[in-house]
Design a protein around this motif. Structure first.
Motif, PDB file in Angstrom:
ATOM      1  N   ALA A 103      -8.995   0.817   6.333  1.00  0.00           N
ATOM      2  CA  ALA A 103     -10.019   0.415   7.263  1.00  0.00           C
ATOM      3  C   ALA A 103     -11.259   0.582   6.593  1.00  0.00           C
ATOM      4  CB  ALA A 103     -10.012   1.294   8.571  1.00  0.00           C
ATOM      5  N   TRP A 104     -11.525   1.661   5.903  1.00  0.00           N
ATOM      6  CA  TRP A 104     -12.859   2.159   5.048  1.00  0.00           C
ATOM      7  C   TRP A 104     -12.958   1.110   3.852  1.00  0.00           C
ATOM      8  CZ3 TRP A 104     -13.276   4.140   0.103  1.00  0.00           C
ATOM      9  CH2 TRP A 104     -14.642   4.662  -0.257  1.00  0.00           C
ATOM     10  N   LEU A 105     -12.097   0.757   3.430  1.00  0.00           N
ATOM     11  CA  LEU A 105     -12.165  -0.077   2.228  1.00  0.00           C
ATOM     12  C   LEU A 105     -12.562  -1.481   2.955  1.00  0.00           C
ATOM     13  CD1 LEU A 105      -8.908   0.903   0.079  1.00  0.00           C
ATOM     14  CD2 LEU A 105     -11.271   1.099  -0.657  1.00  0.00           C
ATOM     15  N   ARG A 106     -12.300  -1.934   3.766  1.00  0.00           N
ATOM     16  CA  ARG A 106     -12.660  -3.286   4.431  1.00  0.00           C
ATOM     17  C   ARG A 106     -13.894  -3.142   4.819  1.00  0.00           C
ATOM     18  NH1 ARG A 106      -7.066  -2.620   6.979  1.00  0.00           N
ATOM     19  NH2 ARG A 106      -5.694  -4.035   5.733  1.00  0.00           N
ATOM     20  N   GLU A 107     -14.425  -2.060   5.450  1.00  0.00           N
ATOM     21  CA  GLU A 107     -15.931  -1.789   5.855  1.00  0.00           C
ATOM     22  C   GLU A 107     -16.811  -1.870   4.700  1.00  0.00           C
ATOM     23  OE1 GLU A 107     -16.145   2.046   7.446  1.00  0.00           O
ATOM     24  OE2 GLU A 107     -15.033   1.249   9.455  1.00  0.00           O
ATOM     25  N   PHE A 136       0.764  -1.282   0.183  1.00  0.00           N
ATOM     26  CA  PHE A 136      -0.109  -0.086   0.178  1.00  0.00           C
ATOM     27  C   PHE A 136       0.934   1.392  -0.111  1.00  0.00           C
ATOM     28  CE2 PHE A 136      -3.749  -2.194   2.224  1.00  0.00           C
ATOM     29  CZ  PHE A 136      -4.422  -2.557   1.185  1.00  0.00           C
ATOM     30  N   GLY A 137       0.383   2.060  -0.953  1.00  0.00           N
ATOM     31  CA  GLY A 137       0.965   3.414  -0.561  1.00  0.00           C
ATOM     32  C   GLY A 137       0.444   4.331   0.534  1.00  0.00           C
ATOM     33  N   PRO A 138       0.602   5.674   0.462  1.00  0.00           N
ATOM     34  CA  PRO A 138      -0.011   6.368   1.533  1.00  0.00           C
ATOM     35  C   PRO A 138      -1.415   6.527   1.598  1.00  0.00           C
ATOM     36  CG  PRO A 138       1.844   7.542   0.781  1.00  0.00           C
ATOM     37  CD  PRO A 138       1.669   6.207  -0.143  1.00  0.00           C
ATOM     38  N   VAL A 139      -2.067   6.706   0.220  1.00  0.00           N
ATOM     39  CA  VAL A 139      -3.541   6.912   0.076  1.00  0.00           C
ATOM     40  C   VAL A 139      -4.122   5.981   0.483  1.00  0.00           C
ATOM     41  CG1 VAL A 139      -5.230   7.332  -1.348  1.00  0.00           C
ATOM     42  CG2 VAL A 139      -3.291   8.849  -1.767  1.00  0.00           C
ATOM     43  N   LEU A 140      -3.936   4.468   0.001  1.00  0.00           N
ATOM     44  CA  LEU A 140      -4.576   3.112   0.660  1.00  0.00           C
ATOM     45  C   LEU A 140      -4.367   2.942   1.840  1.00  0.00           C
ATOM     46  CD1 LEU A 140      -4.548   0.623  -2.335  1.00  0.00           C
ATOM     47  CD2 LEU A 140      -6.354   2.075  -1.634  1.00  0.00           C
ATOM     48  N   ARG A 141      -3.025   3.344   2.590  1.00  0.00           N
ATOM     49  CA  ARG A 141      -3.040   3.000   4.026  1.00  0.00           C
ATOM     50  C   ARG A 141      -3.889   3.640   4.703  1.00  0.00           C
ATOM     51  NH1 ARG A 141       2.753   3.081   2.695  1.00  0.00           N
ATOM     52  NH2 ARG A 141       2.916   4.916   3.347  1.00  0.00           N
ATOM     53  N   GLU A 142      -4.177   4.840   4.252  1.00  0.00           N
ATOM     54  CA  GLU A 142      -5.084   5.888   5.046  1.00  0.00           C
ATOM     55  C   GLU A 142      -6.334   5.123   5.032  1.00  0.00           C
ATOM     56  OE1 GLU A 142      -6.597  10.156   4.127  1.00  0.00           O
ATOM     57  OE2 GLU A 142      -4.489  10.038   4.323  1.00  0.00           O
ATOM     58  N   ARG A 143      -6.889   4.772   3.798  1.00  0.00           N
ATOM     59  CA  ARG A 143      -8.148   4.263   3.685  1.00  0.00           C
ATOM     60  C   ARG A 143      -8.368   2.867   3.641  1.00  0.00           C
ATOM     61  NH1 ARG A 143      -8.983   7.672  -1.863  1.00  0.00           N
ATOM     62  NH2 ARG A 143      -8.546   9.698  -0.983  1.00  0.00           N
ATOM     63  N   ASP A 163      -9.819  -8.641   5.128  1.00  0.00           N
ATOM     64  CA  ASP A 163      -9.492  -8.264   6.144  1.00  0.00           C
ATOM     65  C   ASP A 163      -7.700  -8.699   6.243  1.00  0.00           C
ATOM     66  OD1 ASP A 163     -11.513  -7.050   7.322  1.00  0.00           O
ATOM     67  OD2 ASP A 163     -12.113  -8.908   8.030  1.00  0.00           O
ATOM     68  N   GLY A 164      -6.766  -7.863   6.743  1.00  0.00           N
ATOM     69  CA  GLY A 164      -5.592  -8.490   6.939  1.00  0.00           C
ATOM     70  C   GLY A 164      -4.744  -8.076   5.734  1.00  0.00           C
ATOM     71  N   GLU A 165      -5.440  -7.892   4.549  1.00  0.00           N
ATOM     72  CA  GLU A 165      -4.701  -7.427   3.349  1.00  0.00           C
ATOM     73  C   GLU A 165      -3.808  -6.103   3.289  1.00  0.00           C
ATOM     74  OE1 GLU A 165      -2.790  -8.384   0.497  1.00  0.00           O
ATOM     75  OE2 GLU A 165      -4.542  -9.442   0.093  1.00  0.00           O
ATOM     76  N   GLU A 166      -2.554  -6.234   3.031  1.00  0.00           N
ATOM     77  CA  GLU A 166      -1.683  -4.892   3.235  1.00  0.00           C
ATOM     78  C   GLU A 166      -0.929  -4.718   1.656  1.00  0.00           C
ATOM     79  OE1 GLU A 166      -1.741  -3.015   5.717  1.00  0.00           O
ATOM     80  OE2 GLU A 166      -2.682  -4.295   6.983  1.00  0.00           O
ATOM     81  N   SER A 167      -1.598  -5.541   0.744  1.00  0.00           N
ATOM     82  CA  SER A 167      -0.965  -5.192  -0.612  1.00  0.00           C
ATOM     83  C   SER A 167      -2.310  -5.113  -1.581  1.00  0.00           C
ATOM     84  CB  SER A 167      -0.023  -5.948  -0.838  1.00  0.00           C
ATOM     85  OG  SER A 167      -0.505  -7.382  -1.109  1.00  0.00           O
ATOM     86  N   GLU A 168      -1.645  -4.504  -2.630  1.00  0.00           N
ATOM     87  CA  GLU A 168      -2.887  -4.397  -3.795  1.00  0.00           C
ATOM     88  C   GLU A 168      -1.999  -5.238  -5.167  1.00  0.00           C
ATOM     89  OE1 GLU A 168      -3.874  -0.680  -5.568  1.00  0.00           O
ATOM     90  OE2 GLU A 168      -2.338   0.481  -4.955  1.00  0.00           O
TER      91      GLU A 168
END
Length: 217
Positions: free
Chosen positions: A191-195, A182-189, A201-206
């Motif tokens: 939790a919202w994307l998981r919701e 994840f870059g800064p934008v996806l890291r910041e979002r 859940d637990g994914e840290e890459s795209e």
């Protein structure tokens, strides 16, 4: 990537590099007409021009337009650079190849039009604000036998892109993939994307993919 990047312009990253690889793989006849949609720094437009194509580069940002013109001068290649919204500046024209690295990141504030640098990545609540428009308008901008190369994240629905393009009678498939952190934008979002069910859940890459769609001759 060696582009000059002015402040406020999207700098070439992994998605640009992935799309550049697909562009290099694509056969181009001398003088082929190429459209770089959402050109940013002009990295892809310059690459196509260096291969002898006649290239039109379009971006909604004046800073991106100026950056692309500067990078064309630095590379000593001819480019036709236009400011405007997607296919607006090339109305009625068709191309042998269209390449695009559009905004594709889902954004919580979908009711507010993105501004500034965020225009390079924010793309509505499902990330498809520009992708769907390209899938809808792009096929008629291709000449018979023409090709669309489009990069996006799996977060914004690759199957939906394929379905839309195939529904327009194009032959569409994924030709390149790359998984990145994840870059800064996806890291910041995240939790919202998981919701919203857009991210496990637990994914840290795209996963980034390049979709290739060809119009039948």
């Amino acid at each position: 990537m060696t582009s000059l990047v002015l402040p406020g312009v999207y700098a070439p990253q992994d998605d640009t590099d992935l799309l550049a690889g697909a562009l290099r793989d694509e056969p181009l006849q001398p003088g082929a007409s190429v459209l770089d949609l959402g050109t940013g720094t002009g990295e892809l437009a310059v690459l196509a021009a260096e291969r002898g194509a006649r290239v039109t580069a379009v971006d909604v940002s004046w800073r991106a337009v100026c950056t692309t013109r500067l990078n064309a001068l630095r590379a000593r290649v001819p480019l036709r650079v236009r400011r405007g919204d997607l296919f607006g500046p090339v109305s009625g024209q068709q191309f042998d190849l269209i390449v695009s690295n559009p905004p594709y990141v889902p954004a919580p504030a979908a009711g507010t039009a993105p501004s500034g640098a965020a225009r390079a990545w924010d793309a509505g609540r499902d990330g498809r604000l520009l992708l769907d428009r390209i899938c809808h308008e792009g096929p008629e901008r291709l000449r018979p036998g023409g090709v669309l190369l489009l990069v996006q994240s799996a977060v914004s629905g690759v199957d939906h892109t394929l379905d839309r393009l195939r529904g327009a009678d194009l032959k569409a498939s994924v030709v390149r993939r790359r998984r990145i952190g994840f870059g800064p934008v996806l890291r910041e979002r995240a939790a919202w994307l998981r919701e919203r069910g857009l991210l496990p859940d637990g994914e840290e890459s795209e996963e980034l993919v390049v979709v290739r769609a060809e119009r039948p001759c």
